[in-house]
Write a protein that holds these residues in place. Sequence first.
Motif: not given
Length: 106
Positions: A79-83, A85-94
Amino acid sequence: MMQKALIVRTGPEGHEGLKQLNRQLETGWRVATVSPMGGAGESGGGPCHAALVVLEPRGRDEGTAVAVEALERAEPEAQSVVEEVMRDLGGLIDGNGAESPNEPLR
């Protein structure tokens, strides 16, 4: 037989250890014994109560219980790994991913 022990406390401020106990019960463990514990003390405006709860696998063989326990231990790390990755991708997904980022929107 494999067993787990949890301490559950309750008092005026609420419960401690109850969520963990409920989670274990939901994942196939059962209560083998419950023993009241002395010396739980007082907290704020009233007494605290504690119990030692011993759990054992419900209707599973030892090997299955070991596998489930290993998965339960690995889950918080996953779960911490998923969190992360999602935090790092935050602004990149559009967008919806169907269009190339270099093509103008229609």
